[in-house]
Design a protein around this motif. Sequence first.
Motif, short mmCIF file in Angstrom:
data_model
loop_
_atom_site.label_atom_id
_atom_site.label_comp_id
_atom_site.label_asym_id
_atom_site.label_seq_id
_atom_site.Cartn_x
_atom_site.Cartn_y
_atom_site.Cartn_z
N LYS A 166 0.84 -1.20 0.00
CA LYS A 166 0.00 0.00 0.00
C LYS A 166 0.88 1.24 0.00
CE LYS A 166 -3.20 -2.65 2.82
NZ LYS A 166 -2.23 -3.78 2.94
N TRP A 214 0.65 5.91 -0.47
CA TRP A 214 -0.17 7.12 -0.49
C TRP A 214 0.05 7.87 -1.79
CZ3 TRP A 214 -4.22 9.35 1.33
CH2 TRP A 214 -4.39 10.74 1.27
N GLU A 258 -0.36 11.31 -3.41
CA GLU A 258 -0.56 12.69 -3.01
C GLU A 258 -1.49 13.43 -3.95
OE1 GLU A 258 -0.48 15.67 -0.50
OE2 GLU A 258 0.80 13.94 -0.11
N ARG A 301 -5.04 11.83 -3.29
CA ARG A 301 -5.31 11.89 -1.84
C ARG A 301 -5.97 10.61 -1.35
NH1 ARG A 301 -2.25 15.12 0.63
NH2 ARG A 301 -3.74 15.40 2.33
N GLN A 302 -5.42 9.49 -1.79
CA GLN A 302 -5.97 8.22 -1.33
C GLN A 302 -4.88 7.15 -1.27
OE1 GLN A 302 -8.35 8.02 -5.21
NE2 GLN A 302 -8.29 5.87 -4.57
N ILE A 303 -5.18 6.09 -0.53
CA ILE A 303 -4.30 4.93 -0.46
C ILE A 303 -4.48 4.12 -1.73
CG2 ILE A 303 -3.88 2.75 0.73
CD1 ILE A 303 -2.87 4.99 2.38
N TYR A 323 0.41 8.06 6.39
CA TYR A 323 -0.86 7.63 5.82
C TYR A 323 -1.04 6.11 5.83
CZ TYR A 323 -1.72 12.40 4.24
OH TYR A 323 -1.95 13.75 4.21
N VAL A 324 -0.03 5.37 5.42
CA VAL A 324 -0.19 3.91 5.37
C VAL A 324 -0.24 3.34 6.78
CG1 VAL A 324 0.78 1.74 4.54
CG2 VAL A 324 0.89 3.78 3.10
N TRP A 345 -10.90 4.71 0.05
CA TRP A 345 -9.55 4.80 0.62
C TRP A 345 -9.01 6.22 0.57
CZ3 TRP A 345 -6.19 -0.13 -0.62
CH2 TRP A 345 -6.87 -1.26 -0.16
N LYS A 346 -9.92 7.21 0.51
CA LYS A 346 -9.52 8.61 0.56
C LYS A 346 -9.43 9.07 2.01
CE LYS A 346 -11.20 10.30 -3.93
NZ LYS A 346 -9.87 10.78 -4.37
N SER A 347 -8.46 9.94 2.29
CA SER A 347 -8.29 10.47 3.64
C SER A 347 -9.44 11.42 3.97
CB SER A 347 -6.96 11.22 3.73
OG SER A 347 -6.81 11.80 5.01
#
Length: 266
Positions: free
Chosen positions: A83, A85, A87, A90-92, A176-177, A245-247
């Motif tokens: 996995k 991130w 940028e 903005r998601q994994i 993030y991960v 999977w978005k922050s």
Amino acid sequence: MGIQSKNGHFILTGDNRLTLGNSKVRIFKPAVLAMFPCQNDEDLCHRISFQTMKEVIGFAFDPSIENPFTVFKNLRDLVMIHKGWNEVTRQIEYWNSDLGDTEAIVEELCQLWPPRTPELSQNFVDLLDDLLMELNNAPANLRRGSANWNHSIGNAFDPAEAYVVDEENMRFQLGYVDGFILQIIENGFIPIGSGKEMCIYTGFHSDGSPFVYSSQNPENEFEPVDNVGPCDFQIVYPVFDLDTWKSIGERTFSGTIALPPDPEEQ
């Protein structure tokens, strides 16, 4: 006594209760060792510890768990799928998903449960050992790191990304991960047994600077536990919409612990 698995990690009693053995056997495949060539002051480090993975497999058969095989699959996906991130979006994102032999192992475990003869019981616990060893060798959960820091962390979560120290607000921010993995764990997708809660250790160096225990910390910054002061900074991590999977924000980690236990107690 029960039937013990070939590597001694699992014991199945006559009434099909699964308990954990005391074995410390951890087998790394030559290809994995070649992928992470460690120097003298380095270890091959797990983000989610070997012991935690073992305990999750054991706890999957607790009466409170509706489907142990869903737990196996969630654990497998968490530690075996790479996995990262993105940028821009903005998601994994995930990639290079090599699940090895775990698909076949989990399917065979499903077919064997509950085992009805001593021979099938032996096959069952041996397959649990096979599953644990596959997880132990998952490159997505491994990297080289400082041996001293790794030994201090013991069975706690070992952050693999750089963390941010926010001294003004007395907190640490994880990557993030790391955050995605902690959210999955804290949401109960891989349940941890009572008394086996996931934790992350924190402390103050002798010079007063706060830090998170991580095998990614520089080797030259390592200090014995006796030289480190307790730190009550909160740990926060990003949280995600688990469909996209978005922050979407952040959460305070529930398992922050100031200082690791005495190494002799691990």
